[in-house]
Motif scaffolding. Structure first.
Motif, PDB file in Angstrom:
ATOM      1  N   ASN A  14      27.857 -22.191 -34.610  1.00  0.00           N
ATOM      2  CA  ASN A  14      27.132 -21.355 -35.581  1.00  0.00           C
ATOM      3  C   ASN A  14      26.346 -20.261 -34.871  1.00  0.00           C
ATOM      4  OD1 ASN A  14      28.169 -23.052 -37.552  1.00  0.00           O
ATOM      5  ND2 ASN A  14      26.326 -24.310 -37.666  1.00  0.00           N
ATOM      6  N   SER A  15      27.078 -19.433 -34.150  1.00  0.00           N
ATOM      7  CA  SER A  15      26.462 -18.422 -33.292  1.00  0.00           C
ATOM      8  C   SER A  15      25.973 -17.185 -34.031  1.00  0.00           C
ATOM      9  CB  SER A  15      27.471 -17.997 -32.214  1.00  0.00           C
ATOM     10  OG  SER A  15      26.938 -17.013 -31.373  1.00  0.00           O
ATOM     11  N   PHE A  16      26.712 -16.757 -35.053  1.00  0.00           N
ATOM     12  CA  PHE A  16      26.441 -15.446 -35.670  1.00  0.00           C
ATOM     13  C   PHE A  16      25.826 -15.596 -37.059  1.00  0.00           C
ATOM     14  CE2 PHE A  16      27.493 -11.658 -38.063  1.00  0.00           C
ATOM     15  CZ  PHE A  16      27.284 -10.635 -37.144  1.00  0.00           C
ATOM     16  N   PRO A  17      24.704 -14.903 -37.309  1.00  0.00           N
ATOM     17  CA  PRO A  17      23.876 -14.108 -36.401  1.00  0.00           C
ATOM     18  C   PRO A  17      22.781 -14.970 -35.778  1.00  0.00           C
ATOM     19  CG  PRO A  17      23.073 -13.836 -38.618  1.00  0.00           C
ATOM     20  CD  PRO A  17      24.235 -14.793 -38.712  1.00  0.00           C
ATOM     21  N   SER A  18      21.910 -14.365 -34.994  1.00  0.00           N
ATOM     22  CA  SER A  18      20.799 -15.092 -34.394  1.00  0.00           C
ATOM     23  C   SER A  18      19.652 -15.191 -35.385  1.00  0.00           C
ATOM     24  CB  SER A  18      20.319 -14.380 -33.122  1.00  0.00           C
ATOM     25  OG  SER A  18      19.082 -14.915 -32.687  1.00  0.00           O
ATOM     26  N   GLY A  19      19.389 -16.402 -35.851  1.00  0.00           N
ATOM     27  CA  GLY A  19      18.301 -16.604 -36.805  1.00  0.00           C
ATOM     28  C   GLY A  19      16.930 -16.341 -36.192  1.00  0.00           C
ATOM     29  N   VAL A  38      19.752 -14.458 -25.635  1.00  0.00           N
ATOM     30  CA  VAL A  38      20.890 -14.226 -24.733  1.00  0.00           C
ATOM     31  C   VAL A  38      20.597 -14.826 -23.363  1.00  0.00           C
ATOM     32  CG1 VAL A  38      22.406 -12.485 -23.722  1.00  0.00           C
ATOM     33  CG2 VAL A  38      21.388 -12.081 -25.970  1.00  0.00           C
ATOM     34  N   TYR A  39      19.381 -14.646 -22.885  1.00  0.00           N
ATOM     35  CA  TYR A  39      18.978 -15.169 -21.572  1.00  0.00           C
ATOM     36  C   TYR A  39      19.120 -16.696 -21.525  1.00  0.00           C
ATOM     37  CZ  TYR A  39      16.120 -15.968 -17.400  1.00  0.00           C
ATOM     38  OH  TYR A  39      15.678 -16.359 -16.154  1.00  0.00           O
ATOM     39  N   LEU A  40      18.743 -17.355 -22.608  1.00  0.00           N
ATOM     40  CA  LEU A  40      18.811 -18.820 -22.670  1.00  0.00           C
ATOM     41  C   LEU A  40      20.202 -19.325 -23.020  1.00  0.00           C
ATOM     42  CD1 LEU A  40      15.456 -19.474 -24.596  1.00  0.00           C
ATOM     43  CD2 LEU A  40      15.867 -19.726 -22.131  1.00  0.00           C
ATOM     44  N   SER A  41      21.161 -18.406 -23.139  1.00  0.00           N
ATOM     45  CA  SER A  41      22.558 -18.745 -23.470  1.00  0.00           C
ATOM     46  C   SER A  41      22.691 -19.412 -24.838  1.00  0.00           C
ATOM     47  CB  SER A  41      23.157 -19.661 -22.384  1.00  0.00           C
ATOM     48  OG  SER A  41      23.138 -19.029 -21.127  1.00  0.00           O
ATOM     49  N   GLN A  42      21.842 -18.986 -25.756  1.00  0.00           N
ATOM     50  CA  GLN A  42      21.921 -19.501 -27.126  1.00  0.00           C
ATOM     51  C   GLN A  42      22.765 -18.596 -28.014  1.00  0.00           C
ATOM     52  OE1 GLN A  42      20.945 -22.419 -27.733  1.00  0.00           O
ATOM     53  NE2 GLN A  42      18.782 -22.821 -27.384  1.00  0.00           N
ATOM     54  N   HIS A  43      22.853 -17.307 -27.662  1.00  0.00           N
ATOM     55  CA  HIS A  43      23.576 -16.353 -28.489  1.00  0.00           C
ATOM     56  C   HIS A  43      24.192 -15.250 -27.635  1.00  0.00           C
ATOM     57  CE1 HIS A  43      22.466 -17.677 -32.538  1.00  0.00           C
ATOM     58  NE2 HIS A  43      21.256 -17.940 -32.065  1.00  0.00           N
ATOM     59  N   PHE A  44      25.119 -14.517 -28.254  1.00  0.00           N
ATOM     60  CA  PHE A  44      25.694 -13.315 -27.643  1.00  0.00           C
ATOM     61  C   PHE A  44      24.899 -12.102 -28.124  1.00  0.00           C
ATOM     62  CE2 PHE A  44      29.202 -16.362 -28.007  1.00  0.00           C
ATOM     63  CZ  PHE A  44      29.653 -16.395 -26.694  1.00  0.00           C
ATOM     64  N   LEU A  45      25.119 -10.976 -27.447  1.00  0.00           N
ATOM     65  CA  LEU A  45      24.423  -9.745 -27.819  1.00  0.00           C
ATOM     66  C   LEU A  45      24.716  -9.357 -29.263  1.00  0.00           C
ATOM     67  CD1 LEU A  45      22.698  -7.294 -27.083  1.00  0.00           C
ATOM     68  CD2 LEU A  45      24.760  -6.181 -26.193  1.00  0.00           C
ATOM     69  N   MET A  46      25.946  -9.550 -29.722  1.00  0.00           N
ATOM     70  CA  MET A  46      26.292  -9.182 -31.096  1.00  0.00           C
ATOM     71  C   MET A  46      25.507 -10.015 -32.110  1.00  0.00           C
ATOM     72  SD  MET A  46      29.988 -11.013 -31.854  1.00  0.00           S
ATOM     73  CE  MET A  46      30.876  -9.752 -30.991  1.00  0.00           C
ATOM     74  N   ASP A  47      25.235 -11.274 -31.783  1.00  0.00           N
ATOM     75  CA  ASP A  47      24.460 -12.137 -32.674  1.00  0.00           C
ATOM     76  C   ASP A  47      23.025 -11.640 -32.786  1.00  0.00           C
ATOM     77  OD1 ASP A  47      26.776 -13.699 -32.507  1.00  0.00           O
ATOM     78  OD2 ASP A  47      25.930 -14.971 -30.939  1.00  0.00           O
ATOM     79  N   VAL A  48      22.465 -11.269 -31.641  1.00  0.00           N
ATOM     80  CA  VAL A  48      21.088 -10.788 -31.586  1.00  0.00           C
ATOM     81  C   VAL A  48      20.958  -9.441 -32.298  1.00  0.00           C
ATOM     82  CG1 VAL A  48      19.310  -9.936 -30.006  1.00  0.00           C
ATOM     83  CG2 VAL A  48      20.519 -12.061 -29.485  1.00  0.00           C
ATOM     84  N   THR A  49      21.923  -8.552 -32.085  1.00  0.00           N
ATOM     85  CA  THR A  49      21.903  -7.249 -32.748  1.00  0.00           C
ATOM     86  C   THR A  49      21.938  -7.396 -34.262  1.00  0.00           C
ATOM     87  OG1 THR A  49      23.037  -6.227 -30.858  1.00  0.00           O
ATOM     88  CG2 THR A  49      23.081  -5.028 -32.947  1.00  0.00           C
ATOM     89  N   ALA A  50      22.831  -8.249 -34.743  1.00  0.00           N
ATOM     90  CA  ALA A  50      22.932  -8.479 -36.185  1.00  0.00           C
ATOM     91  C   ALA A  50      21.656  -9.099 -36.730  1.00  0.00           C
ATOM     92  CB  ALA A  50      24.124  -9.385 -36.484  1.00  0.00           C
ATOM     93  N   GLY A  51      21.093 -10.060 -35.995  1.00  0.00           N
ATOM     94  CA  GLY A  51      19.858 -10.693 -36.436  1.00  0.00           C
ATOM     95  C   GLY A  51      18.717  -9.699 -36.541  1.00  0.00           C
TER      96      GLY A  51
END
Length: 209
Positions: A122-127, A164-177
């Motif tokens: 459940n990566s996308f997006p970053s909650g 992203v640093y903690l390897s919880q999400h990709f950049l695209m997930d963070v951008t969308a969040g």
């Protein structure tokens, strides 16, 4: 430059920079780069900075606003509900099961920060990022001071990068969040502001009679 103009500039700037990075890099590049450049100080910063994106951050602020500024209470509550529901729909229905970095990369490729629970799906997006930027925009609009706006955006950026640093999400997930959080709080602010203006006009008309 007004506070709202500063907010708009920061929001657009962050969005454009993130989208540009997405175009010039592959999906996992940012995760790998940050993972390869880990430091002790960064581990501590992002391990604890990520909590600015916890949904629990809303609770004490909502309690304070409920007691002292109920109009802002309903606004902030709406912001939390909006980005929470949107993120839930994407995570649990549209992109359910999408792998996070831990499952995306082969075992042993990534190193993890001690004491941080790493999720796999459940990566996308970053909650967390949606919460951080929703809260930053909402509080910046409520407080309406440039110094606080810069501080709040700084905290939101730390929270976003931490995912992203903690390897919880990709950049695209963070951008969308970030975009979900920012657009929700901006849109709801204008909705409530218009409602408030209408109420003030009605009140002023009644008081003139």
């Amino acid at each position: 430059m007004t506070n709202k103009q500063l907010l708009l500039l920061l929001g657009v700037g962050i969005s454009l920079c993130s989208v540009l990075l997405l175009f010039v890099s592959d999906k996992g590049d940012m995760v790998l780069w940050l993972n390869e450049h880990r430091t002790t100080i960064a581990d501590v910063l992002f391990k604890y900075g990520t909590h600015f994106g916890d949904g629990l951050m809303y609770i004490p602020i909502l309690l304070f606003l409920f007691i002292y500024r109920k109009w802002y209470f309903f606004y902030l509550l709406s912001c939390g509900v909006f980005h929470g529901v949107v993120a839930l729909i994407f995570k649990q229905w549209i992109f359910k099961g999408l792998p996070r970095p831990k499952a995306f990369f082969d075992e042993g490729v990534l190193s993890f920060v001690e004491g941080v629970k790493i999720h796999s799906s459940n990566s996308f997006p970053s909650g967390h990022t949606a919460t951080a930027f929703s809260l930053a925009i909402a509080l910046a609009l409520i407080i309406n001071r440039k110094s606080y706006t810069l501080l709040l955006f700084g905290l939101a950026i730390v929270a976003g990068v931490s995912r992203v640093y903690l390897s919880q999400h990709f950049l695209m997930d963070v951008t969308a969040g970030a975009m979900i959080g920012m657009t929700g709080s901006w849109g709801l602010w204008h909705f409530y502001f218009q409602k408030e203006r209408q109420l003030l006009k009605k009140t002023s008309k009644v008081n003139t009679y």
